[in-house]
Design an enzyme around this catalytic site. Structure first.
Site, PDB file in Angstrom:
ATOM      1  N   THR A  39     -53.523  78.276  97.523  1.00 13.79           N
ATOM      2  CA  THR A  39     -53.913  76.815  97.812  1.00 13.79           C
ATOM      3  C   THR A  39     -53.149  76.481  99.280  1.00 13.79           C
ATOM      4  O   THR A  39     -53.546  75.360  99.825  1.00 13.79           O
ATOM      5  CB  THR A  39     -52.907  76.115  96.606  1.00 13.79           C
ATOM      6  OG1 THR A  39     -53.575  76.179  95.388  1.00 13.79           O
ATOM      7  CG2 THR A  39     -52.969  74.482  97.104  1.00 13.79           C
ATOM      8  N   TYR A  53     -60.512  72.267  94.541  1.00 18.62           N
ATOM      9  CA  TYR A  53     -60.391  72.437  95.793  1.00 18.62           C
ATOM     10  C   TYR A  53     -60.918  74.037  95.981  1.00 18.62           C
ATOM     11  O   TYR A  53     -60.940  74.610  94.679  1.00 18.62           O
ATOM     12  CB  TYR A  53     -59.125  72.263  96.550  1.00 18.62           C
ATOM     13  CG  TYR A  53     -58.072  72.851  95.989  1.00 18.62           C
ATOM     14  CD1 TYR A  53     -57.613  74.234  96.337  1.00 18.62           C
ATOM     15  CD2 TYR A  53     -57.292  72.312  94.833  1.00 18.62           C
ATOM     16  CE1 TYR A  53     -56.453  74.729  95.769  1.00 18.62           C
ATOM     17  CE2 TYR A  53     -56.172  72.773  94.473  1.00 18.62           C
ATOM     18  CZ  TYR A  53     -55.921  74.083  94.681  1.00 18.62           C
ATOM     19  OH  TYR A  53     -54.649  74.638  94.202  1.00 18.62           O
ATOM     20  N   SER A  86     -55.282  83.504  94.281  1.00 15.00           N
ATOM     21  CA  SER A  86     -54.457  84.726  93.908  1.00 15.00           C
ATOM     22  C   SER A  86     -54.604  85.063  92.359  1.00 15.00           C
ATOM     23  O   SER A  86     -54.255  86.090  92.013  1.00 15.00           O
ATOM     24  CB  SER A  86     -52.990  84.393  94.106  1.00 15.00           C
ATOM     25  OG  SER A  86     -52.627  83.590  93.090  1.00 15.00           O
ATOM     26  N   THR A 119     -49.974  80.582  94.494  1.00 14.78           N
ATOM     27  CA  THR A 119     -48.594  80.608  93.756  1.00 14.78           C
ATOM     28  C   THR A 119     -48.984  81.186  92.370  1.00 14.78           C
ATOM     29  O   THR A 119     -47.974  81.678  91.738  1.00 14.78           O
ATOM     30  CB  THR A 119     -48.370  78.960  93.607  1.00 14.78           C
ATOM     31  OG1 THR A 119     -49.451  78.446  93.184  1.00 14.78           O
ATOM     32  CG2 THR A 119     -47.973  78.368  95.010  1.00 14.78           C
ATOM     33  N   ASP A 120     -50.280  81.229  91.963  1.00 19.62           N
ATOM     34  CA  ASP A 120     -50.536  81.791  90.657  1.00 19.62           C
ATOM     35  C   ASP A 120     -49.862  83.148  90.351  1.00 19.62           C
ATOM     36  O   ASP A 120     -49.278  83.504  89.310  1.00 19.62           O
ATOM     37  CB  ASP A 120     -51.780  81.747  90.343  1.00 19.62           C
ATOM     38  CG  ASP A 120     -52.440  80.317  90.016  1.00 19.62           C
ATOM     39  OD1 ASP A 120     -51.764  79.348  90.080  1.00 19.62           O
ATOM     40  OD2 ASP A 120     -53.705  80.095  89.721  1.00 19.62           O
ATOM     41  N   LYS A 192     -43.135  81.505  88.399  1.00 17.23           N
ATOM     42  CA  LYS A 192     -44.074  80.125  88.419  1.00 17.23           C
ATOM     43  C   LYS A 192     -43.560  79.745  86.889  1.00 17.23           C
ATOM     44  O   LYS A 192     -44.024  79.996  85.734  1.00 17.23           O
ATOM     45  CB  LYS A 192     -45.370  80.421  88.460  1.00 17.23           C
ATOM     46  CG  LYS A 192     -46.128  78.783  88.875  1.00 17.23           C
ATOM     47  CD  LYS A 192     -47.727  78.893  89.431  1.00 17.23           C
ATOM     48  CE  LYS A 192     -48.035  77.690  89.676  1.00 17.23           C
ATOM     49  NZ  LYS A 192     -49.660  77.711  90.163  1.00 17.23           N
ATOM     50  N   GLU A 311     -34.541  97.211  66.872  1.00 14.54           N
ATOM     51  CA  GLU A 311     -34.899  98.149  65.693  1.00 14.54           C
ATOM     52  C   GLU A 311     -34.793  99.480  65.865  1.00 14.54           C
ATOM     53  O   GLU A 311     -35.140  99.826  66.784  1.00 14.54           O
ATOM     54  CB  GLU A 311     -36.227  97.542  65.237  1.00 14.54           C
ATOM     55  CG  GLU A 311     -36.660  95.914  65.174  1.00 14.54           C
ATOM     56  CD  GLU A 311     -35.709  95.298  63.973  1.00 14.54           C
ATOM     57  OE1 GLU A 311     -35.699  95.956  62.885  1.00 14.54           O
ATOM     58  OE2 GLU A 311     -35.337  94.195  64.056  1.00 14.54           O
TER      59      GLU A 311
END
Ligand code: SIN
Length: 354
Positions: A39, A53, A86, A119-120, A192, A311
């Site tokens: 972005t 976008y 990304s 950013t993803d 994020k 466990e």
């Protein structure tokens, strides 16, 4: 002994370099900016559009020229490594990026690297580099939540701050850093945590510092092994082992575990409930996978805290604990671990060290 001495010297260097950094050094540092898309390089049809976008539409020169103030802090060069949204990040781009960062930082006349990124999956690339960069020079990753064409775009200030940080001697030997919205986070801990807010990034274990009116200021150290102290080297790799994440939920079953095994995965990260807990039907399938030699790591979908031994059946099945890494970062560490060893005890140790 040698190792301990090197660690002490490195800590002393960090202290001598100070915890903050101010502009105005006689000679400007050289910072290489590598662009991968996102972005921050996004272009929308209108200046009020913040969704819909095209990510990665603008080239690195456009981004650098939009922030001429950058040149007050560093001599910068720009390079386009990729032009991706990304979400489409691949192992191939990671390997290319890691090789280029290592090449650049090996040069005497390069003082730091900045990477612009969507950013993803920014936190994943940051952690991959944190594990594969051989240098202690600053590496800073930044991005933006609003496209470059938006009113009040956050990219220009984020890019300026990332360059200020990469140019700052106090950023030396802190591992790969993530810098957005005036916050500095370590690659290992950051995630994020908001879909659209400008304050999208958060470190559940706390940020490492902040940009105080443009001045990098550190409050915490990166305690785990990081860039410049890593045993992983991606420079000669052309691919990475196949590791998948399976997300646990109520009424889970064996479907995805069995499918992953049939697909030939070498490792499975199970994003379990609570302290890495696993639904009994998925657990039986994971135990079969583990028995067949697939490395199974318990992580958690909770978003905070550490997955610790629980466990007895998990221990008996040879499942490893993901420590405080998110499932997506467990995947990266396991991929790299599998390039070195298949020993469960060695891999578990890596999860406690990195
Ligand atoms: C991306 O991750 O490339 C798109 C989203 C963003 O950068 O915020």
């Amino acid at each position: 002994m040698k190792k301990r001495l090197a660690t002490v010297l490195s800590m002393m260097t960090t202290l001598l370099l100070g915890l903050t950094c101010t502009a105005g050094a006689a000679e400007k540092p050289n910072v290489a900016i590598l662009a991968t898309g996102g972005t921050i390089a996004g272009s929308a049809a209108s200046d009020t559009a913040t969704t819909g976008y095209k990510a990665g539409a603008l080239g690195i020169d456009v981004l650098i020229n939009a922030v001429p103030e950058i040149r007050n802090y560093a001599n910068v060069t720009g390079e386009q490594i990729a032009s991706l949204d990304s979400k489409d990040m691949s192992d191939a781009v990671w390997l290319k990026l890691s090789k280029r960062v290592n090449e650049l930082l090996a040069q005497k006349n390069v003082d730091g690297v900045v990477i612009t990124h969507g950013t993803d999956t920014l936190e994943e690339t940051a952690y991959f580099l944190n594990l594969t960069v051989q240098s202690r020079k600053p590496v800073v990753i930044t991005g933006a939540m609003r496209p470059a064409t938006a009113i009040s775009a956050d990219g220009p200030m984020n890019l300026l701050n990332a360059v200020r940080l990469a140019a700052c001697p106090a950023a030396h030997d802190r591992g790969v850093l993530v810098c957005l919205n005036d916050q500095i986070d370590s690659a290992r801990n950051v995630t994020k945590a908001h879909t659209t807010s400008l304050a999208a990034f958060n470190s559940p274990l706390g940020p490492i510092g902040c940009m105080n009116d443009g001045t990098p200021t550190f409050y915490n150290m990166a305690a785990r092994k990081h860039a410049g102290h890593t045993e992983f080297d991606a420079r000669n790799l052309s691919s990475l082992p196949y590791v998948k994440i399976i997300y646990g939920h109520a009424n889970d079953d064996a479907l995805f575990v069995d499918a992953a095994v049939r697909a030939g995965v070498r490792g499975i990260i199970y994003a379990g409930t609570g302290n890495g807990s696993i639904h009994k039907d998925a657990e039986s399938a994971l135990a079969r996978a583990s028995e067949a030699g697939i490395i199974v790591v318990r992580s958690t979908r909770v978003g905070g805290g550490t997955v610790i031994p629980a466990e007895q059946s998990y221990i008996d099945a040879g499942f490893l604990d993901g420590d405080s890494l998110s499932p997506q970062k467990c995947r990266i560490l396991l991929q790299l671990a599998l390039t070195k060893t298949t020993s469960r005890s060695r891999i578990q140790k890596m999860f406690h060290e990195y």
